[in-house]
Write a protein that holds these residues in place. Structure first.
Motif, PDB file in Angstrom:
ATOM      1  N   LEU A  23      -8.163 -21.097 -24.811  1.00 35.41           N
ATOM      2  CA  LEU A  23      -7.994 -22.190 -23.848  1.00 35.41           C
ATOM      3  C   LEU A  23      -9.337 -22.610 -23.263  1.00 35.41           C
ATOM      4  O   LEU A  23      -9.643 -23.803 -23.145  1.00 35.41           O
ATOM      5  CB  LEU A  23      -7.053 -21.754 -22.724  1.00 35.41           C
ATOM      6  N   ALA A  24     -10.148 -21.635 -22.888  1.00 36.31           N
ATOM      7  CA  ALA A  24     -11.419 -21.951 -22.231  1.00 36.31           C
ATOM      8  C   ALA A  24     -12.401 -22.633 -23.168  1.00 36.31           C
ATOM      9  O   ALA A  24     -13.083 -23.592 -22.776  1.00 36.31           O
ATOM     10  CB  ALA A  24     -12.033 -20.666 -21.665  1.00 36.31           C
ATOM     11  N   GLY A  31     -11.182 -31.789 -22.343  1.00 38.11           N
ATOM     12  CA  GLY A  31     -11.074 -32.175 -20.940  1.00 38.11           C
ATOM     13  C   GLY A  31     -12.312 -32.912 -20.457  1.00 38.11           C
ATOM     14  O   GLY A  31     -12.215 -33.903 -19.728  1.00 38.11           O
ATOM     15  N   ILE A  32     -13.483 -32.450 -20.871  1.00 37.89           N
ATOM     16  CA  ILE A  32     -14.723 -33.111 -20.457  1.00 37.89           C
ATOM     17  C   ILE A  32     -14.802 -34.523 -21.050  1.00 37.89           C
ATOM     18  O   ILE A  32     -15.191 -35.485 -20.365  1.00 37.89           O
ATOM     19  CB  ILE A  32     -15.939 -32.271 -20.889  1.00 37.89           C
ATOM     20  N   VAL A 122     -12.390 -21.232 -15.439  1.00 43.34           N
ATOM     21  CA  VAL A 122     -12.674 -19.882 -14.939  1.00 43.34           C
ATOM     22  C   VAL A 122     -11.445 -18.994 -15.075  1.00 43.34           C
ATOM     23  O   VAL A 122     -11.544 -17.849 -15.546  1.00 43.34           O
ATOM     24  CB  VAL A 122     -13.147 -19.952 -13.474  1.00 43.34           C
ATOM     25  N   THR A 123     -10.285 -19.494 -14.658  1.00 40.45           N
ATOM     26  CA  THR A 123      -9.080 -18.661 -14.713  1.00 40.45           C
ATOM     27  C   THR A 123      -8.630 -18.393 -16.141  1.00 40.45           C
ATOM     28  O   THR A 123      -7.998 -17.368 -16.411  1.00 40.45           O
ATOM     29  CB  THR A 123      -7.931 -19.337 -13.943  1.00 40.45           C
ATOM     30  N   ALA A 124      -8.956 -19.296 -17.081  1.00 42.55           N
ATOM     31  CA  ALA A 124      -8.616 -19.040 -18.484  1.00 42.55           C
ATOM     32  C   ALA A 124      -9.565 -18.015 -19.102  1.00 42.55           C
ATOM     33  O   ALA A 124      -9.159 -17.190 -19.924  1.00 42.55           O
ATOM     34  CB  ALA A 124      -8.658 -20.344 -19.281  1.00 42.55           C
ATOM     35  N   LEU A 125     -10.841 -18.051 -18.698  1.00 47.23           N
ATOM     36  CA  LEU A 125     -11.835 -17.144 -19.263  1.00 47.23           C
ATOM     37  C   LEU A 125     -11.775 -15.753 -18.643  1.00 47.23           C
ATOM     38  O   LEU A 125     -12.160 -14.762 -19.280  1.00 47.23           O
ATOM     39  CB  LEU A 125     -13.226 -17.743 -19.064  1.00 47.23           C
ATOM     40  N   LEU A 189      -3.554 -14.613 -16.964  1.00 47.22           N
ATOM     41  CA  LEU A 189      -3.290 -15.804 -17.775  1.00 47.22           C
ATOM     42  C   LEU A 189      -2.148 -16.613 -17.160  1.00 47.22           C
ATOM     43  O   LEU A 189      -2.201 -17.854 -17.142  1.00 47.22           O
ATOM     44  CB  LEU A 189      -2.939 -15.393 -19.210  1.00 47.22           C
ATOM     45  N   SER A 190      -1.128 -15.925 -16.652  1.00 44.85           N
ATOM     46  CA  SER A 190      -0.046 -16.635 -15.965  1.00 44.85           C
ATOM     47  C   SER A 190      -0.577 -17.372 -14.743  1.00 44.85           C
ATOM     48  O   SER A 190      -0.109 -18.477 -14.421  1.00 44.85           O
ATOM     49  CB  SER A 190       1.046 -15.652 -15.548  1.00 44.85           C
ATOM     50  N   ALA A 191      -1.553 -16.768 -14.057  1.00 44.40           N
ATOM     51  CA  ALA A 191      -2.141 -17.431 -12.884  1.00 44.40           C
ATOM     52  C   ALA A 191      -2.822 -18.735 -13.292  1.00 44.40           C
ATOM     53  O   ALA A 191      -2.777 -19.733 -12.553  1.00 44.40           O
ATOM     54  CB  ALA A 191      -3.140 -16.500 -12.206  1.00 44.40           C
TER      55      ALA A 191
END
Length: 419
Positions: A23-24, A31-32, A122-125, A189-191
């Motif tokens: 994902l990251a 997205g960019i 960040v949360t994906a990585l 990952l759920s977060a």
């Protein structure tokens, strides 16, 4: 058993880390790109160029968001709802652009882009970092510290590594971090997906759209009921009522001719008898159009079989219904099938029809298939549009698959429970 649980936890953590890394590193560039293209395309709308580019760019943003919603559900069971306003087919670029720009869900997608390339990244990585960082710490006691230090101090987290003893300390910390990672990586990952849902989820829009659809279908139901009452009144007035009036006049004439002209009286009696038979048949047809006796007495399956027997071409009916729906739902399903079968017999050019009725997961599902030439579509003025409105009154749906050359498959679903 304990070993199996540990192995399962390790596999789950590794899978979550790899998925987060994908994902990251894979979705971030998209997205960019869209984060740059959206404002550029909007800026070019006054020049006319944006009317052509904006729908394409927003469609791409929607596709990216849809992928994230699907992965959230498939990977972590997180449901992210979305309700997009329908865009009529064949609309001009101006209408298409401003229909999309007027959709609140579109702006949710756009607002999600900067969140996804920052906090989302960040949360994906983080799951991958948390799981793979202890690997380095576990390698330090094996001698990796020599390559890292070279006379200086190497920091592993908050542990300064200067020799073998401190390398063992870093290894102990790595074991603790690994235990934490194995336990909490899937939750991280759920977060990430819950963060995505906080921006993308449109539960209120889903409710509003549902209210709008139900309002429209209820209005259509009222209009349909009023039209049906007018039809019944017209059929009674022009059909059975006219025949009964004529029969009453004939009986009065017969009463006067019994003594004067018995032969003529007998002719009028025969005519009155024929009128009574015709009036009775018309009344039966009228009652059958309101609520067929076979439907009330024997249920939907036998009623559809009776419809199939009256078709001018062979029809095969398969019924798997362990009970009966409520009467209003049963009636709506019957008349919907009747309309679809009539359309197939008249317009499809088919020589065979298959009908399947079954109930699963709280839904009545009816499929009508013919081997005709295809080309059927739900459009204004078509019989299928009327079927769609009839089903919509009960929160049902209609789907049509009819490629050129056939076959045509019409699928109807109605939420209901069986008695």
């Amino acid at each position: 058993m304990n070993s199996e649980n540990k192995n399962g936890r390790a596999r789950g953590a590794l899978l979550a880390a790899v998925r987060g890394l994908v994902l990251a590193l894979v979705t971030l560039p998209f997205g960019i790109v869209f984060l740059v293209l959206v404002p550029l395309s909007l800026a070019f709308i006054p020049l006319g160029i944006g009317l052509l580019t904006t729908p394409a760019v927003l469609t791409g943003v929607r596709a990216l968001a849809d992928v994230r919603r699907r992965l959230a559900h498939e990977w972590c069971g997180v449901r992210i709802r979305a309700v997009y306003r329908p865009i009529p087919r064949g609309t001009n670029p101006w209408t298409r652009t401003f229909t999309m720009l007027g959709d609140p869900q579109t702006w949710r997608d756009v607002r999600w882009l900067p969140v996804d390339v920052t906090a989302g990244f960040v949360t994906a990585l983080l799951p991958a970092v948390l799981l793979f960082y202890p690997v380095e710490g576990l390698m330090l006691p094996a001698g990796l510290w020599r390559a890292y230090t070279r006379g200086d101090t190497y920091w592993y987290a908050f542990v300064p590594v200067t020799g073998q003893a401190s390398a063992f300390g870093a290894g102990a910390l790595a074991l603790a971090l690994l235990a934490v990672a194995l336990r909490y990586t899937p939750a991280m990952l759920s977060a990430h997906f819950r963060l995505t849902g906080a921006v993308l989820d449109n539960g209120e829009g889903e409710l509003a759209e549902r209210v709008r659809v139900l309002t429209e279908t209820r209005r259509d139901a009222v209009d349909t009921s009023a039209a049906e009452l007018r039809r019944i009144e017209r059929d009674l007035h022009d059909g059975a009522q006219a025949r009964l009036v004529a029969m009453g006049m004939d009986l009065g004439t017969i009463e006067m001719l019994l003594d004067k002209d018995p032969a003529r009286a007998r002719q009028l009696l025969a005519q009155a008898r024929r009128n009574s038979v015709d009036a009775l048949e018309e009344l039966r047809d009228l009652v059958r159009g309101i609520h067929p006796p076979v439907l009330a007495e024997r249920g939907l399956g036998d009623a559809v079989r009776a419809l199939a027997l009256r078709l001018p071409l062979p029809a095969e009916v398969t019924v798997e219904l362990p009970g009966r729906p409520d009467a209003p739902v049963e009636s709506a399903a019957y008349f919907a099938v009747s309309e679809v079968l009539t359309n197939a017999a008249k317009h499809a050019g088919a020589d065979r029809i298959w009908v399947d009725l079954h109930h699963t997961d709280g839904r009545l599902r009816i499929t009508v298939t013919d081997n005709g030439g295809g080309g059927a579509a739900v459009g204004a003025g078509s019989g299928l549009a009327g079927v769609e409105k009839r089903l919509g009154t009960f929160d049902g749906v209609l789907a049509v698959s009819s490629p050129a050359g056939g076959p045509t498959m019409v699928t109807m679903e109605l939420p209901c429970v069986l008695s």
